[in-house]
Design an enzyme around this catalytic site. Structure first.
Site, PDB file in Angstrom:
ATOM      1  N   ARG A 153      40.722  58.234  23.971  1.00 41.42           N
ATOM      2  CA  ARG A 153      40.492  58.238  22.526  1.00 41.42           C
ATOM      3  C   ARG A 153      41.762  58.724  21.839  1.00 41.42           C
ATOM      4  NH1 ARG A 153      37.060  55.251  23.363  1.00 41.42           N
ATOM      5  NH2 ARG A 153      34.832  55.318  22.846  1.00 41.42           N
ATOM      6  N   GLU A 213      43.271  54.457  14.398  1.00 40.96           N
ATOM      7  CA  GLU A 213      43.188  53.034  14.743  1.00 40.96           C
ATOM      8  C   GLU A 213      42.113  52.275  13.965  1.00 40.96           C
ATOM      9  OE1 GLU A 213      42.036  53.558  18.943  1.00 40.96           O
ATOM     10  OE2 GLU A 213      40.165  52.518  18.499  1.00 40.96           O
ATOM     11  N   HIS A 237      43.164  48.989  21.844  1.00 42.88           N
ATOM     12  CA  HIS A 237      41.836  49.329  22.405  1.00 42.88           C
ATOM     13  C   HIS A 237      41.300  48.142  23.220  1.00 42.88           C
ATOM     14  CE1 HIS A 237      38.682  52.595  21.699  1.00 42.88           C
ATOM     15  NE2 HIS A 237      38.361  51.948  22.797  1.00 42.88           N
TER      16      HIS A 237
HETATM   17  P1  NAI Z   1      32.805  60.199  32.043  1.00 49.20           P
HETATM   18  O1  NAI Z   1      31.780  60.857  31.196  1.00 49.20           O
HETATM   19  O2  NAI Z   1      32.381  59.558  33.326  1.00 49.20           O
HETATM   20  O3  NAI Z   1      33.972  61.230  32.375  1.00 49.20           O
HETATM   21  C1  NAI Z   1      34.519  62.102  31.419  1.00 49.20           C
HETATM   22  C2  NAI Z   1      35.054  63.310  32.174  1.00 49.20           C
HETATM   23  O4  NAI Z   1      35.688  64.169  31.228  1.00 49.20           O
HETATM   24  C3  NAI Z   1      33.956  64.122  32.859  1.00 49.20           C
HETATM   25  O5  NAI Z   1      34.314  64.406  34.210  1.00 49.20           O
HETATM   26  C4  NAI Z   1      33.882  65.400  32.029  1.00 49.20           C
HETATM   27  O6  NAI Z   1      33.506  66.533  32.794  1.00 49.20           O
HETATM   28  C5  NAI Z   1      35.318  65.508  31.548  1.00 49.20           C
HETATM   29  N1  NAI Z   1      35.442  66.390  30.396  1.00 49.20           N
HETATM   30  C6  NAI Z   1      34.530  66.684  29.430  1.00 49.20           C
HETATM   31  N2  NAI Z   1      35.030  67.585  28.564  1.00 49.20           N
HETATM   32  C7  NAI Z   1      36.283  67.859  28.995  1.00 49.20           C
HETATM   33  C8  NAI Z   1      37.303  68.719  28.526  1.00 49.20           C
HETATM   34  N3  NAI Z   1      37.129  69.501  27.453  1.00 49.20           N
HETATM   35  N4  NAI Z   1      38.480  68.768  29.212  1.00 49.20           N
HETATM   36  C9  NAI Z   1      38.663  68.007  30.328  1.00 49.20           C
HETATM   37  N5  NAI Z   1      37.725  67.169  30.822  1.00 49.20           N
HETATM   38  C10 NAI Z   1      36.551  67.096  30.157  1.00 49.20           C
HETATM   39  O7  NAI Z   1      33.512  59.128  31.086  1.00 49.20           O
HETATM   40  P2  NAI Z   1      34.320  57.823  31.512  1.00 49.20           P
HETATM   41  O8  NAI Z   1      33.410  56.666  31.628  1.00 49.20           O
HETATM   42  O9  NAI Z   1      35.219  58.145  32.649  1.00 49.20           O
HETATM   43  O10 NAI Z   1      35.190  57.583  30.182  1.00 49.20           O
HETATM   44  C11 NAI Z   1      36.216  58.473  29.805  1.00 49.20           C
HETATM   45  C12 NAI Z   1      36.639  58.150  28.385  1.00 49.20           C
HETATM   46  O11 NAI Z   1      37.244  56.853  28.342  1.00 49.20           O
HETATM   47  C13 NAI Z   1      35.479  58.042  27.383  1.00 49.20           C
HETATM   48  O12 NAI Z   1      35.198  59.305  26.807  1.00 49.20           O
HETATM   49  C14 NAI Z   1      35.986  57.086  26.358  1.00 49.20           C
HETATM   50  O13 NAI Z   1      36.497  57.831  25.279  1.00 49.20           O
HETATM   51  C15 NAI Z   1      37.123  56.336  27.036  1.00 49.20           C
HETATM   52  N6  NAI Z   1      36.913  54.903  27.129  1.00 49.20           N
HETATM   53  C16 NAI Z   1      37.898  54.067  26.644  1.00 49.20           C
HETATM   54  C17 NAI Z   1      37.752  52.706  26.710  1.00 49.20           C
HETATM   55  C18 NAI Z   1      38.825  51.771  26.232  1.00 49.20           C
HETATM   56  O14 NAI Z   1      38.582  50.564  26.100  1.00 49.20           O
HETATM   57  N7  NAI Z   1      40.023  52.241  25.958  1.00 49.20           N
HETATM   58  C19 NAI Z   1      36.533  52.107  27.267  1.00 49.20           C
HETATM   59  C20 NAI Z   1      35.602  53.067  27.826  1.00 49.20           C
HETATM   60  C21 NAI Z   1      35.788  54.412  27.730  1.00 49.20           C
END
Ligand code: NAI
Length: 343
Positions: free
Chosen positions: A230, A259, A291
Site C-alpha cells: 500500500r 494513487e 497497482h
Molecule cells: P496477509 O494478511 O496474509 O499478511 C500480512 C502480514 O503482515 C501478516 O503476516 C501480518 O502479521 C503482518 N503485519 C500486520 N501488521 C503488521 C505490522 N504492523 N508490521 C509488520 N507486519 C505486520 O496479507 P497478504 O495477502 O500477504 O497481503 C499483504 C498486503 O499486500 C495487503 O495488505 C495488501 O495491502 C497488499 N496487496 C497488494 C496488491 C497489489 O495489487 N499491489 C494485491 C493484494 C494485496
C-alpha cells in the site's frame, strides 16, 4: 439481489458477469468510485462491490445504510479504505483475503529484476537499434540480503522466490510465524542489514509511513526498496530525499500514497498535477507500475469467484467465512472466533 459495482474496469467484467449470472446476482457496473458524492448511486441496491481506491468513510457508510445497503463486498484483500468501526452494527463487510498471492509476489520480483538489470532501459534501447551496454551494469541477487516486512501469504511466497535466487532472507512481522524457519529481526536491524527491502504488510495507523526519513537514514547505501503493498507505507517525499542523497539505490513502486485519483487512468495527454509522483517517475532509478501486481487471469477469476460466493453466502444467511470483523479482521482478536457473523 442487486449489487452496485463501483470503479469498474474492463478487465473486471468477464469474470464478474460469468460468476454473477450463474449465482443469480444482478450487477450494475459504475465507472465512478464510491465516495461521499457518489454514494447515492447505491440507493435501492442490496449490496455494493468496491475496490482499493473507493473511499468508504463513516459518512459513506451512513448513507449506504440509509439507502438499505446491507453488505459491502471488497473485491480485494486490503481494507484500509473502509471505516470498519462505522460499519459495525449497520453493514457487513466481506473481502477476498487471497486471490493469487503468487501474482503479487511474482510482480514484486519482476520489478526487482527489471530495476537492477535495467531491463526497461535495454528494451527501449534495442527497439531503436541501440545495442550499447553503457550504463546497464546491474548486480547479482545471489548472496544479497533481502528484508521482508510482513510474512503473510504474499510475503512468504516472495521469500521462497528470493531463496530460489540464493538470497539471504531476514524478516520483520508484528506477528511472527512460529516454526516457519524465517529469520525474524527487529525493524531497525532489517533496515540496517538489507540490500533489498520489500513491503508486504497491511496499511494501518502503525505501518503508516513505515519507510520515512528515519528509516531511510538507517538503511544501507544503495538499498533497493520495493512496495507492492500500500502506498502510504512509504513517505514519498522522504523516499525522494533518500534517492537524491544517494542512500536509496532504486525504488520499485506498484502503489503510491496519492494513487487514488491517478492510477488506473490514462493521463498520457495531460499534465499530472502530483509533483511528487512526477519527480519520482523522472528519476532514472525508480520504476512505477499502477497497482498492477494483482492483475493476472488467475487472480481476476479468483476475485470474482470469491466475491460472488461472499455475496451469495451473505444473502442466504450462510456462514460468512470472509467477513471482516469490526475489531480488525484478525482471527485471533475476533471476539466470536469467526464462528458467527460480526453482529
Ligand atoms: P496477509 O494478511 O496474509 O499478511 C500480512 C502480514 O503482515 C501478516 O503476516 C501480518 O502479521 C503482518 N503485519 C500486520 N501488521 C503488521 C505490522 N504492523 N508490521 C509488520 N507486519 C505486520 O496479507 P497478504 O495477502 O500477504 O497481503 C499483504 C498486503 O499486500 C495487503 O495488505 C495488501 O495491502 C497488499 N496487496 C497488494 C496488491 C497489489 O495489487 N499491489 C494485491 C493484494 C494485496
Amino acid at each position: 439481489m442487486k449489487i452496485a459495482f463501483f470503479d469498474t474496469k474492463d478487465y473486471d467484467l468477464p469474470a464478474f458477469r460469468k460468476f454473477g449470472e450463474a449465482a443469480g446476482l444482478e450487477f450494475k457496473f459504475y465507472d465512478t468510485k464510491l465516495d461521499e458524492d457518489t454514494a447515492g448511486l447505491a440507493r435501492g441496491y442490496d449490496g455494493v462491490c468496491v475496490f482499493v481506491n473507493d473511499r468508504v468513510s463513516a459518512a459513506v457508510v451512513d448513507s449506504l445504510h440509509a439507502y438499505g445497503v446491507r453488505v459491502i463486498a471488497l473485491r480485494c484483500a486490503g481494507y484500509n479504505n473502509v471505516d470498519l468501526a462505522a460499519c459495525y452494527g449497520k453493514i457487513h463487510v466481506v473481502r477476498v483475503p487471497a486471490y493469487s498471492p503468487y501474482a503479487v509476489a511474482e510482480h514484486t520480483m519482476a520489478l526487482l529484476l527489471t530495476s537492477i538489470r535495467r531491463i526497461h532501459k535495454a528494451y527501449n534501447r534495442t527497439r531503436e537499434f541501440n545495442f550499447s551496454l553503457s550504463g546497464l551494469t546491474g548486480f547479482d541477487l545471489h548472496g544479497k540480503t533481502v528484508g521482508v516486512v510482513g510474512t503473510g501469504k504474499i510475503g512468504r511466497i516472495f521469500i521462497d522466490i528470493c531463496r530460489g535466487f540464493g538470497m539471504r532472507v531476514i524478516a520483520y512481522d508484528k506477528y511472527p510465524a512460529k516454526d516457519s524457519g524465517i529469520d525474524y529481526v527487529s525493524l531497525d536491524e532489517l533496515f540496517e542489514r538489507s540490500d533489498v527491502i520489500s513491503l508486504h504488510c497491511p496499511l494501518s495507523e502503525e505501518t503508516y509511513h513505515l519507510i520515512g526519513e528515519d528509516a531511510i537514514n538507517k538503511c544501507k547505501k544503495g538499498v533497493v526498496i520495493l512496495n507492492t503493498s500500500r502506498g502510504a507505507l512509504i513517505d514519498a517525499e522522504a523516499l525522494l530525499g533518500g534517492i537524491k542523497r544517494r542512500i536509496v539505490g532504486a525504488a520499485c513502486l506498484d502503489v503510491y500514497e496519492e494513487e487514488s485519483d491517478i492510477f488506473f487512468h490514462d493521463f498520457s495527454g495531460h499534465i499530472v498535477e502530483d509533483d511528487t509522483l512526477a519527480r519520482l517517475i523522472s528519476m532514472p532509478n525508480v520504476i512505477v507500475t499502477s497497482h498492477q501486481a494483482f492483475l493476472t487471469e488467475e487472480a481476476l477469476t479468483g476475485i470474482a469467484e470469491t466475491t460472488v460466493k461472499n455475496l451469495t453466502d451473505f444473502f442466504s444467511g450462510a456462514h460468512l467465512e470472509n467477513e471482516l470483523c469490526y475489531n480488525c479482521g484478525k482471527i485471533e482478536e475476533c471476539r466470536k472466533g469467526r464462528k458467527e457473523r460480526c453482529f
